[in-house]
Design a protein around this motif. Structure first.
Motif, PDB file in Angstrom:
ATOM      1  N   GLY A   8       0.809  -1.207   0.000  1.00 11.50           N
ATOM      2  CA  GLY A   8       0.000   0.000   0.000  1.00 11.50           C
ATOM      3  C   GLY A   8       0.843   1.257   0.000  1.00 11.50           C
ATOM      4  N   SER A   9       1.901   1.255   0.816  1.00  9.82           N
ATOM      5  CA  SER A   9       2.778   2.430   0.906  1.00  9.82           C
ATOM      6  C   SER A   9       3.462   2.727  -0.415  1.00  9.82           C
ATOM      7  CB  SER A   9       3.838   2.202   1.995  1.00  9.82           C
ATOM      8  OG  SER A   9       3.228   2.046   3.260  1.00  9.82           O
ATOM      9  N   ALA A  10       3.801   1.685  -1.175  1.00  7.15           N
ATOM     10  CA  ALA A  10       4.456   1.882  -2.470  1.00  7.15           C
ATOM     11  C   ALA A  10       3.565   2.676  -3.417  1.00  7.15           C
ATOM     12  CB  ALA A  10       4.800   0.537  -3.093  1.00  7.15           C
ATOM     13  N   HIS A  11       2.252   2.592  -3.232  1.00  4.87           N
ATOM     14  CA  HIS A  11       1.322   3.307  -4.105  1.00  4.87           C
ATOM     15  C   HIS A  11       1.161   4.773  -3.729  1.00  4.87           C
ATOM     16  CE1 HIS A  11       0.434  -0.821  -5.252  1.00  4.87           C
ATOM     17  NE2 HIS A  11      -0.215  -0.363  -6.290  1.00  4.87           N
ATOM     18  N   LEU A  12       1.798   5.184  -2.643  1.00  2.33           N
ATOM     19  CA  LEU A  12       1.791   6.608  -2.292  1.00  2.33           C
ATOM     20  C   LEU A  12       2.616   7.427  -3.276  1.00  2.33           C
ATOM     21  CD1 LEU A  12       2.138   6.493   1.599  1.00  2.33           C
ATOM     22  CD2 LEU A  12       0.188   7.389   0.299  1.00  2.33           C
ATOM     23  N   LEU A  13       3.458   6.753  -4.053  1.00  6.98           N
ATOM     24  CA  LEU A  13       4.291   7.434  -5.035  1.00  6.98           C
ATOM     25  C   LEU A  13       3.541   7.683  -6.340  1.00  6.98           C
ATOM     26  CD1 LEU A  13       7.565   5.325  -4.532  1.00  6.98           C
ATOM     27  CD2 LEU A  13       7.007   7.548  -3.521  1.00  6.98           C
ATOM     28  N   ASN A  14       2.351   7.126  -6.458  1.00 10.87           N
ATOM     29  CA  ASN A  14       1.599   7.219  -7.708  1.00 10.87           C
ATOM     30  C   ASN A  14       0.844   8.546  -7.831  1.00 10.87           C
ATOM     31  OD1 ASN A  14       2.487   4.627  -8.156  1.00 10.87           O
ATOM     32  ND2 ASN A  14       0.586   3.660  -7.511  1.00 10.87           N
ATOM     33  N   ALA A  15       0.414   8.836  -9.047  1.00  7.98           N
ATOM     34  CA  ALA A  15      -0.358  10.052  -9.299  1.00  7.98           C
ATOM     35  C   ALA A  15      -1.662  10.034  -8.503  1.00  7.98           C
ATOM     36  CB  ALA A  15      -0.661  10.166 -10.793  1.00  7.98           C
ATOM     37  N   HIS A  16      -2.050  11.198  -7.982  1.00 10.57           N
ATOM     38  CA  HIS A  16      -3.287  11.361  -7.213  1.00 10.57           C
ATOM     39  C   HIS A  16      -3.327  10.463  -5.976  1.00 10.57           C
ATOM     40  CE1 HIS A  16      -4.606  13.661 -10.638  1.00 10.57           C
ATOM     41  NE2 HIS A  16      -4.577  12.616 -11.440  1.00 10.57           N
ATOM     42  N   ALA A  17      -2.162  10.134  -5.458  1.00 10.49           N
ATOM     43  CA  ALA A  17      -2.098   9.249  -4.288  1.00 10.49           C
ATOM     44  C   ALA A  17      -2.676   9.936  -3.060  1.00 10.49           C
ATOM     45  CB  ALA A  17      -0.656   8.834  -4.022  1.00 10.49           C
ATOM     46  N   THR A  18      -3.363   9.147  -2.238  1.00 16.54           N
ATOM     47  CA  THR A  18      -3.900   9.628  -0.971  1.00 16.54           C
ATOM     48  C   THR A  18      -3.659   8.552   0.077  1.00 16.54           C
ATOM     49  OG1 THR A  18      -6.092   8.643  -1.356  1.00 16.54           O
ATOM     50  CG2 THR A  18      -5.734  10.906  -2.155  1.00 16.54           C
ATOM     51  N   LEU A  19      -3.724   8.938   1.324  1.00 23.09           N
ATOM     52  CA  LEU A  19      -3.577   7.958   2.400  1.00 23.09           C
ATOM     53  C   LEU A  19      -4.692   6.924   2.339  1.00 23.09           C
ATOM     54  CD1 LEU A  19      -2.484  10.189   5.423  1.00 23.09           C
ATOM     55  CD2 LEU A  19      -1.094   8.539   4.165  1.00 23.09           C
ATOM     56  N   TRP A  20      -5.909   7.377   2.012  1.00 21.90           N
ATOM     57  CA  TRP A  20      -7.008   6.426   1.898  1.00 21.90           C
ATOM     58  C   TRP A  20      -6.766   5.451   0.747  1.00 21.90           C
ATOM     59  CZ3 TRP A  20     -10.662   3.636   3.757  1.00 21.90           C
ATOM     60  CH2 TRP A  20     -11.616   3.055   2.917  1.00 21.90           C
ATOM     61  N   GLY A  21      -6.280   5.964  -0.377  1.00 24.79           N
ATOM     62  CA  GLY A  21      -5.999   5.091  -1.507  1.00 24.79           C
ATOM     63  C   GLY A  21      -4.944   4.054  -1.173  1.00 24.79           C
ATOM     64  N   ALA A  22      -3.864   4.483  -0.511  1.00 26.84           N
ATOM     65  CA  ALA A  22      -2.796   3.554  -0.127  1.00 26.84           C
ATOM     66  C   ALA A  22      -3.301   2.527   0.873  1.00 26.84           C
ATOM     67  CB  ALA A  22      -1.620   4.330   0.450  1.00 26.84           C
TER      68      ALA A  22
END
Length: 282
Positions: free
Chosen positions: A152-166
């Motif tokens: 999940g944390s790795a996806h914080l680097l993605n576009a439009h990343a949010t804590l909820w998304g991660a």
């Protein structure tokens, strides 16, 4: 020393993924070349993983055993397609997803290669290496929780990343994919599931997959509404429906793992990690 040698598996697969990503960027816009680059990246990553495991661990690579591989990938693909279809159907039922005509067949073809590379390389790194190595030392529960958080944390680097998304990715994907590996002790089912979800979301329904910032599907899909339902700018992976589906699958896979005796307890002092691995490989 053994852990350091094992770490080389992660480094090599990550390097293949990075090179493949650069190559895909270079041929962006050419569907056939993107498909070829994606397929080549997936194949090279598998070969690199097998070679590194043989070099560093000198053991049978049971997690990539060829027996039953096609069937397991197919089952995972079907689960991923159905999961994504149910999520989109629920969002559409509430009026937050609509289809504005047909999209691009060539774009969908390109997504096959792009998503195949992503599914294979990420599963090799997160489940093939990280979950397996942590599990040998700390047991299945800690390994599943730790790798889910890392995924999940790795996806914080993605576009439009949010804590909820991660957090959503950690719970739904980290949990379900990790549990699928534990239940089967092979990577084929999670690879198929990972690919099936990603391709259906982007290649069919035209929605954004976190990390790609692309939507080149057979349909021109338009999402709207609150983030908790549609996922917002992060995409449907941040939808509450996706999280709920991931939790259900995680529970089912862990139940199967328990029934099959595949859950590894946290090892006691003095008990070699290789003993647990050997037991699971029988």
């Amino acid at each position: 020393m053994r852990l350091l040698k094992q770490f080389g598996q992660l480094v090599v697969v990550a390097a293949v993924a990075a090179i493949g990503g650069q190559a895909a960027t270079a041929v962006k816009g050419n569907a056939v070349l993107t498909l070829v680059v994606g397929a080549a990246t997936a194949a090279l990553a598998l070969l690199a993983y097998v070679g590194m495991v043989r070099l560093t661990e000198r053991r049978p690579i049971t997690e990539l055993a060829r027996s039953g591989a096609a069937g397991a990938v197919g089952r995972g693909l079907l689960i991923g397609l159905v999961w994504c279809g149910v999520v989109i159907a629920n969002i559409a039922f509430l009026g937050h997803y609509r289809v504005d005509g047909f999209g691009s067949a060539s774009g969908a073809l390109a997504m096959v290669g792009f998503m195949a590379a992503a599914a294979v390389t990420e599963e090799l790194m997160f489940r093939g290496f990280l979950l397996r190595v942590i599990e040998e030392r700390l047991g299945s529960w800690i390994a599943l929780a730790a790798t889910s958080l890392l995924f999940g944390s790795a996806h914080l680097l993605n576009a439009h990343a949010t804590l909820w998304g991660a957090f959503s990715i950690a719970v739904e994907a980290g949990g379900a994919l990790g549990a699928a590996y534990i239940a089967t002790r092979k990577l084929w089912l999670p690879i198929g599931l990972h690919f099936g979800w990603n391709f259906a979301l982007s290649g069919i329904f035209g929605a954004v997959v976190s990390g790609t910032n692309q939507s080149q599907g057979l349909l021109n899909g338009v999402l709207s509404g609150p983030t908790l339902l549609s996922g917002g700018e992060f995409g449907p992976e941040a939808s509450g429906y996706t999280v709920a589906g991931g939790i259900v699958m995680t529970i089912v896979f862990l139940w199967l793992a328990h029934r099959r005796g595949n859950l590894v307890p946290r090892r006691r002092r003095g008990v070699a990690a290789t003993t647990q691995t050997a037991t699971l490989s029988r």
